[in-house]
Design an enzyme around this catalytic site. Structure first.
Site, PDB file in Angstrom:
ATOM      1  N   SER A 142     -45.820 -10.291  -6.653  1.00  0.00           N
ATOM      2  CA  SER A 142     -45.087 -10.962  -7.741  1.00  0.00           C
ATOM      3  C   SER A 142     -45.536 -12.414  -7.765  1.00  0.00           C
ATOM      4  CB  SER A 142     -43.587 -10.901  -7.428  1.00  0.00           C
ATOM      5  OG  SER A 142     -42.863 -11.740  -8.295  1.00  0.00           O
ATOM      6  N   TYR A 155     -35.896 -11.945  -1.385  1.00  0.00           N
ATOM      7  CA  TYR A 155     -36.889 -11.282  -2.239  1.00  0.00           C
ATOM      8  C   TYR A 155     -38.213 -12.054  -2.184  1.00  0.00           C
ATOM      9  CZ  TYR A 155     -39.177  -9.305  -6.372  1.00  0.00           C
ATOM     10  OH  TYR A 155     -40.080  -8.702  -7.236  1.00  0.00           O
TER      11      TYR A 155
HETATM   12  N1  LIG Z   1     -40.026  -6.379 -13.319  1.00  0.00           N
HETATM   13  C1  LIG Z   1     -40.478  -7.542 -12.907  1.00  0.00           C
HETATM   14  O1  LIG Z   1     -40.233  -8.587 -13.540  1.00  0.00           O
HETATM   15  C2  LIG Z   1     -41.325  -7.626 -11.661  1.00  0.00           C
HETATM   16  C3  LIG Z   1     -42.029  -8.822 -11.438  1.00  0.00           C
HETATM   17  C4  LIG Z   1     -42.810  -8.939 -10.300  1.00  0.00           C
HETATM   18  C5  LIG Z   1     -42.914  -7.891  -9.418  1.00  0.00           C
HETATM   19  N2  LIG Z   1     -42.214  -6.738  -9.639  1.00  0.00           N
HETATM   20  C6  LIG Z   1     -42.345  -5.662  -8.643  1.00  0.00           C
HETATM   21  O2  LIG Z   1     -42.720  -4.465  -9.281  1.00  0.00           O
HETATM   22  C7  LIG Z   1     -42.283  -3.358  -8.503  1.00  0.00           C
HETATM   23  C8  LIG Z   1     -41.626  -2.337  -9.423  1.00  0.00           C
HETATM   24  O3  LIG Z   1     -40.502  -2.917 -10.020  1.00  0.00           O
HETATM   25  P1  LIG Z   1     -40.031  -2.596 -11.519  1.00  0.00           P
HETATM   26  O4  LIG Z   1     -39.898  -3.884 -12.224  1.00  0.00           O
HETATM   27  O5  LIG Z   1     -40.852  -1.523 -12.092  1.00  0.00           O
HETATM   28  O6  LIG Z   1     -38.521  -2.106 -11.231  1.00  0.00           O
HETATM   29  P2  LIG Z   1     -37.772  -0.728 -11.449  1.00  0.00           P
HETATM   30  O7  LIG Z   1     -37.955  -0.232 -12.827  1.00  0.00           O
HETATM   31  O8  LIG Z   1     -36.397  -0.974 -10.940  1.00  0.00           O
HETATM   32  O9  LIG Z   1     -38.542   0.279 -10.480  1.00  0.00           O
HETATM   33  C9  LIG Z   1     -38.433   0.183  -9.085  1.00  0.00           C
HETATM   34  C10 LIG Z   1     -38.887   1.482  -8.478  1.00  0.00           C
HETATM   35  O10 LIG Z   1     -38.821   1.362  -7.037  1.00  0.00           O
HETATM   36  C11 LIG Z   1     -38.133   2.502  -6.558  1.00  0.00           C
HETATM   37  N3  LIG Z   1     -37.549   2.327  -5.239  1.00  0.00           N
HETATM   38  C12 LIG Z   1     -36.647   1.412  -4.818  1.00  0.00           C
HETATM   39  N4  LIG Z   1     -36.378   1.648  -3.513  1.00  0.00           N
HETATM   40  C13 LIG Z   1     -37.137   2.729  -3.139  1.00  0.00           C
HETATM   41  C14 LIG Z   1     -37.325   3.477  -1.931  1.00  0.00           C
HETATM   42  N5  LIG Z   1     -36.655   3.188  -0.812  1.00  0.00           N
HETATM   43  N6  LIG Z   1     -38.201   4.527  -1.913  1.00  0.00           N
HETATM   44  C15 LIG Z   1     -38.873   4.864  -3.025  1.00  0.00           C
HETATM   45  N7  LIG Z   1     -38.733   4.207  -4.195  1.00  0.00           N
HETATM   46  C16 LIG Z   1     -37.871   3.174  -4.233  1.00  0.00           C
HETATM   47  C17 LIG Z   1     -37.085   2.806  -7.617  1.00  0.00           C
HETATM   48  O11 LIG Z   1     -36.601   4.128  -7.412  1.00  0.00           O
HETATM   49  P3  LIG Z   1     -35.114   4.566  -7.872  1.00  0.00           P
HETATM   50  O12 LIG Z   1     -35.232   4.883  -9.335  1.00  0.00           O
HETATM   51  O13 LIG Z   1     -34.828   5.759  -7.036  1.00  0.00           O
HETATM   52  O14 LIG Z   1     -34.210   3.412  -7.590  1.00  0.00           O
HETATM   53  C18 LIG Z   1     -37.961   2.638  -8.866  1.00  0.00           C
HETATM   54  O15 LIG Z   1     -38.761   3.782  -9.064  1.00  0.00           O
HETATM   55  C19 LIG Z   1     -41.364  -3.918  -7.418  1.00  0.00           C
HETATM   56  O16 LIG Z   1     -42.084  -3.996  -6.202  1.00  0.00           O
HETATM   57  C20 LIG Z   1     -41.046  -5.317  -7.937  1.00  0.00           C
HETATM   58  O17 LIG Z   1     -40.757  -6.220  -6.892  1.00  0.00           O
HETATM   59  C21 LIG Z   1     -41.430  -6.574 -10.758  1.00  0.00           C
END
Ligand SMILES: NC(=O)c1ccc[n+]([C@@H]2O[C@H](COP(=O)([O-])OP(=O)(O)OC[C@H]3O[C@@H](n4cnc5c(N)ncnc54)[C@H](OP(=O)(O)O)[C@@H]3O)[C@@H](O)[C@H]2O)c1
Length: 281
Positions: A142, A155
């Protein structure tokens, strides 16, 4: 039984039930990768199953909870027995813990590290012996892996850890033919901010940090509302990185990511700190 994978690369994506992981799984499959869209709860696989079925994409599902060694082992075993190889691992699963540093319990901290950092170590260690001569590890970091903000100490520190681990691993793994790629998204329109875990003791309205953390939460809400970056955009960046012969170590994803990191590069720490205070607090 092993399916034919001799001409297609095999990818595994963690956290594919929604957001970046979901779109990355579809994007890789659309571009010829036999893609294992893994998730901890397969009941959340309906959407991806529907889309993959409709477009006849090579998406396969596997249960994988990144915090569970047995689940990781079983998923990797399933991939191997079906395809005999594994070319790309995308370490994506993660969530946000928010709260003033003083209020964070050790359990809350440990859970956040378990998912955001140790997950990456566990899954990567599980696949490296299979990738002995070639492969790509993609770690979703990130812009928060580059600078801190109030309420984000845990985080942010998990993402700093992802950056440090990835950069060090890159040196070790290059001689083994394995590439390490860090993806740094800005604010991306996913579900992540709707399911933020707020530290229990941070909810106390009498906390001396309440005003700061509330301002920060509103600032994030605004950033999310105004974000023009979709998870497909991050998926495209992942695709570009894993299909490049000479990928960069780091890729930014999102216009705001470029703006943030340009500012960070071009300002002294003190100026950047002041700018953040003015913008976020
Ligand atoms: N969105 C942003 O602005 C942003 C920015 C920078 C980085 N990121 C990074 O991008 C990545 C994905 O995030 P996203 O934005 O796509 O969020 P999201 O839509 O909430 O997706 C997160 C995913 O991680 C899964 N997860 C959480 N804990 C888990 C575990 N113990 N085992 C397996 N899966 C697990 C969730 O599964 P469940 O559905 O079962 O909860 C979901 O599939 C993360 O690493 C986040 O830090 C996001």
């Amino acid at each position: 039984m092993a399916i034919s994978s001799s001409n297609n690369k095999v990818a595994v994506v963690t956290g594919s039930s929604s957001g970046i992981g979901y779109e990355t799984s579809l994007m890789l499959a659309r571009n010829g990768f036999i893609t294992y869209a893994t998730m901890r709860n397969l009941n959340k696989s309906e959407n991806i199953k529907f889309n993959a079925g409709r477009d006849n994409l090579p998406v396969r599902l596997a249960q994988l909870d990144v915090t569970d060694d047995v689940s990781i082992k079983n998923a990797v075993q399933a991939v191997l027995s079906e395809t005999d190889k594994l070319d790309v691992l995308v370490n994506n699963a993660g969530y946000v813990l928010e709260g003033a540093f003083e209020h964070l319990s050790m359990n809350e901290l440990k859970e956040q590290y378990e998912t955001n950092v140790f997950r990456m170590i566990r899954t990567t260690q599980a696949v490296l012996p299979i990738m002995r001569k070639s492969g790509t590890i993609v770690n979703i970091s990130s812009v928060a892996g580059k600078f801190g903000y109030p309420g984000g100490s845990t985080y942010v520190s998990t993402k700093f850890a992802v950056e440090g681990l990835s950069e060090s691993m890159a040196y070790e793994l290059e001689p083994c033919g394995i590439k390490v790629i860090i993806i740094e998204p800005g604010v991306i329109r996913t579900n992540i901010f709707n399911i933020v875990v707020v530290a229990k003791n941070s909810k106390d309205p009498n906390s001396p940090y309440t005003q700061t953390t509330q301002k920060m939460a509103s600032a994030f809400e605004e950033l999310m509302k105004n974000s023009s970056s979709s998870p497909e955009l991050v998926a495209k960046v992942v695709l570009e990185a894993v299909t490049s012969d000479n990928p960069y170590l780091r890729y930014l994803a999102g216009k705001d990511a470029e703006t943030w990191l340009d500012a960070k590069r071009n300002m002294t720490d003190e100026k950047f700190y002041e700018m953040m205070k003015q913008n976020l607090m």
